[in-house]
Design an enzyme around this catalytic site. Structure first.
Site, mmCIF file in Angstrom:
data_model
loop_
_atom_site.group_PDB
_atom_site.id
_atom_site.type_symbol
_atom_site.label_atom_id
_atom_site.label_comp_id
_atom_site.label_asym_id
_atom_site.label_seq_id
_atom_site.Cartn_x
_atom_site.Cartn_y
_atom_site.Cartn_z
ATOM 1 N N GLY A 95 0.836 -1.198 0.000
ATOM 2 C CA GLY A 95 0.000 0.000 0.000
ATOM 3 C C GLY A 95 0.866 1.242 0.000
ATOM 4 N N GLN A 124 3.119 9.895 1.018
ATOM 5 C CA GLN A 124 4.444 9.272 1.133
ATOM 6 C C GLN A 124 5.369 9.616 -0.027
ATOM 7 O OE1 GLN A 124 2.445 5.293 1.966
ATOM 8 N NE2 GLN A 124 4.370 5.053 3.059
ATOM 9 N N CYS A 169 5.635 -0.211 7.279
ATOM 10 C CA CYS A 169 5.336 0.941 6.433
ATOM 11 C C CYS A 169 6.573 1.269 5.604
ATOM 12 C CB CYS A 169 4.967 2.128 7.327
ATOM 13 S SG CYS A 169 4.604 3.626 6.406
ATOM 14 N N LEU A 170 6.359 1.573 4.326
ATOM 15 C CA LEU A 170 7.491 1.926 3.458
ATOM 16 C C LEU A 170 8.175 3.206 3.940
ATOM 17 C CD1 LEU A 170 5.982 1.136 -0.065
ATOM 18 C CD2 LEU A 170 7.629 -0.228 1.248
ATOM 19 N N HIS A 210 -4.568 2.151 7.664
ATOM 20 C CA HIS A 210 -3.181 2.614 7.703
ATOM 21 C C HIS A 210 -2.942 3.709 6.653
ATOM 22 C CE1 HIS A 210 1.330 1.641 7.944
ATOM 23 N NE2 HIS A 210 1.236 2.376 6.854
ATOM 24 N N GLU A 211 -3.454 3.480 5.438
ATOM 25 C CA GLU A 211 -3.204 4.437 4.348
ATOM 26 C C GLU A 211 -3.989 5.730 4.542
ATOM 27 O OE1 GLU A 211 -0.720 3.842 2.600
ATOM 28 O OE2 GLU A 211 -0.559 1.693 2.946
ATOM 29 N N HIS A 240 -2.157 7.990 6.719
ATOM 30 C CA HIS A 240 -1.113 8.754 6.006
ATOM 31 C C HIS A 240 -1.689 10.045 5.434
ATOM 32 C CE1 HIS A 240 2.506 6.328 6.024
ATOM 33 N NE2 HIS A 240 1.884 5.259 5.564
HETATM 34 NI NI NI Z 1 2.565 3.300 5.535
#
Ligand code: NI
Length: 168
Positions: free
Chosen positions: A46, A51, A92-93, A134-135, A138
């Site tokens: 995701g 991000q 998370c990236l 989660h997204e 962000h």
């Molecule tokens: Ni993330």
């Protein structure tokens, strides 16, 4: 298409609140393509526009085992279906290499626009539910590390800052 740079914690730009997309035009579709390429390249399941330093309410996701079922959520809105929460491991990236148990709603309803600007609605549970929550966090400038103890968060912050110094 292009692989975009992914911002990493504690970059302050991850704290920006993304703005709603007014029209799903060519520029949004290009952003979606680039975000999908960036997510698959990472690899991740995701990615929120925040991000990649684009502060628009766009999320891409692919939780399929073969990574061949891309999903797009524009202006996603979450409504919990039940109060029931559940804990699962998240990464998370933007916080590479760290994983923590995080509490989320078990079942949610999400309404959003698809990549063509068409409205849709979806009831989800399990990984899809966790991933969307989660997204959407962000897009609101929130990270999963905000849910853990400040001691743990500081430790992660210091380790990533050290890595960033070593990369430069
Ligand atoms: Ni993330």
């Amino acid at each position: 298409m292009a692989v975009l740079e992914i911002l990493e914690f504690p970059d302050p730009r991850l704290r920006n609140k993304a703005k709603a997309v007014k029209v799903v035009d060519k520029s949004i579709q290009k952003l979606i393509h680039d975000m999908l390429e960036t997510m698959y390249n990472a690899p991740g399941i995701g990615l929120a526009a925040t991000q990649v330093n684009v502060h628009k309410r766009v999320v891409v996701m692919d939780i399929s085992p073969d990574q061949d079922q891309p999903r797009v959520f524009i202006n996603p809105k979450i409504t919990p279906i039940e109060e029931q929460t559940t804990e699962s491991q998240e990464g998370c990236l933007s916080v590479p290499g760290f994983y923590e148990q995080i509490m989320r709603y078990e079942k949610i309803n999400v309404s959003a626009l698809d990549k063509n600007g068409q409205a849709f609605e979806l009831d989800c549970d399990d990984l899809l539910s966790v991933c969307i929550q989660h997204e959407v966090d962000h897009l609101n400038g929130k990270l999963f590390v905000d849910y853990i103890s400040s001691l743990k968060r500081q430790r992660i912050k210091k380790k990533l800052e050290k890595q960033h110094r070593e990369q430069n």
